[in-house]
Scaffold this active site. Sequence first.
Site, PDB file in Angstrom:
ATOM      1  N   HIS A   1       0.839  -1.190   0.000  1.00  5.04           N
ATOM      2  CA  HIS A   1       0.000   0.000   0.000  1.00  5.04           C
ATOM      3  C   HIS A   1       0.880   1.247   0.000  1.00  5.04           C
ATOM      4  O   HIS A   1       2.113   1.165   0.109  1.00  5.04           O
ATOM      5  CB  HIS A   1      -0.962  -0.004   1.190  1.00  5.04           C
TER       6      HIS A   1
ATOM      7  N   ASP B   1       5.176  20.023  -4.488  1.00  7.51           N
ATOM      8  CA  ASP B   1       5.938  20.443  -5.668  1.00  7.51           C
ATOM      9  C   ASP B   1       5.915  19.385  -6.769  1.00  7.51           C
ATOM     10  O   ASP B   1       5.636  19.676  -7.939  1.00  7.51           O
ATOM     11  CB  ASP B   1       7.388  20.745  -5.281  1.00  7.51           C
TER      12      ASP B   1
END
Length: 353
Positions: free
Chosen positions: A143, A173
Site C-alpha cells: 500500500h 511540488d
Amino acid sequence: MNAHHGTNHGAALQPLAGVRVVEFEGIGPGPLCGSMLAGLGAEVTLITRPQPGGLADTLGGGAPNPLRAGKREVALDLKHPQHVAQALDWIAQADALIEGNRPGVMERLGLGPEQCAARNPRLVYGRMTGWGQHGPLAQAAGHDLNYLALSGMLSLGLRDDQKPMAPPTVLGDAGGALGLAFGMVAAVLHARASGQGSVVDAAITDVVAMLGGIAQLIIGGGQLGGPAPSPFHDSPFYDSYRCADGGWITVGALEPRFYALLLHKLDLHDVDPQRQYDTAGWPALKQRLTALFLSQPRSHWCALLEGTDVCFAPVLTVDEARAHAHNVARGTFTAHGGAGVAPRITALPGASN
C-alpha cells in the site's frame, strides 16, 4: 477590474473529448487516473465486477464513490469467456486502457497487452502497480505507505525520534509538476486535433486537492478526518514501527486476508482476524505490535515479512533505496544519483509498427 482579476476565466476546454478509455475496476490510483481523464473530457467506460465489495467499499463506508462520477459502468464477470469477449469488444474501440492488477492477472484473464493488441494495435495499455511489472517484489501486496518507504522518500520526513511524516517536496511540488505534465499532454492532444492552443493553469493547491481524490472517498466514508478512529491514523495494521536498531518498518495490511497473514507471520494466534475493524481493540494491539517490532532489528523483520502479502516495506534512506534489490532490478535510480523517468513506456506487445 482587469480581466485576469475576475472570476470568469472563460469556459474550460475538454481537451480529451473523443478519447475513449476502458478502465478495469480497482482501488486507489487507477480509478483516480480514470477520474482525471474523465474530468478533461475523455469517455471512460468502467468494467466493474458483478458483485460490489472490497476495500474501496469498506473505506468508503458504502457511500457513492466520487471516483466513478462521469464514467459509464459495465458489469462483467471476467471469469466467464463470453464476458471477456465483451470486454475485448470495448477495448477494440478504445484509445486507452487502465488496469491495476498484480502482474500476470490480466494475461491470465485473456486481457493482457498482447491479447488486446490483436484486437487493437493502437491501444495505449496503462498499468498501475505499486512495485512495477517486474522485480523481486512485483508479486507482493503493498500500500501507499510501503511504496513511500521503499523509495527512500518516507525517510526524508524523519525528525529526531518521531515517526516518519510526509516527505518535503514530494506531494506538493512534485504533485504539481505531475499535474502540469498531465494537463500539457492533454492540451497537446487537443491542439493536434483542433488546431487550437490553450492555457494550462496548474496550481499546486488544485493539483494536490485532485490527487486527494482517494482520501476524499475515505473521508466520505467517515474513516479519515473525522471523530471516528481511522485505519490510516489509529489502527495497528497501517503504521510505521521502530525496530531494535533504530530503523523503521511499515505495515499496511488493510485487507482482511493480508491482516490475517500478518497475524500468522507474527505468531499472534490469539488475535482474532475477524475483528480487524473493531476499533475498541486497536490501542492494545498497537501497543503490542510496537513492543514486538522494537524487540528485533529491522533486518529481522525484512527477512520475515518482505516480499509477502502482509504489505510491508522497510523505511529506507535514499542511499539504501538506491541499493535495494527491487529498485536495482527495476533501474529506479540512475547512475548519476537521481531517479529514472517514470512511468516507463514501451511498445504494445504484438502490435505491428
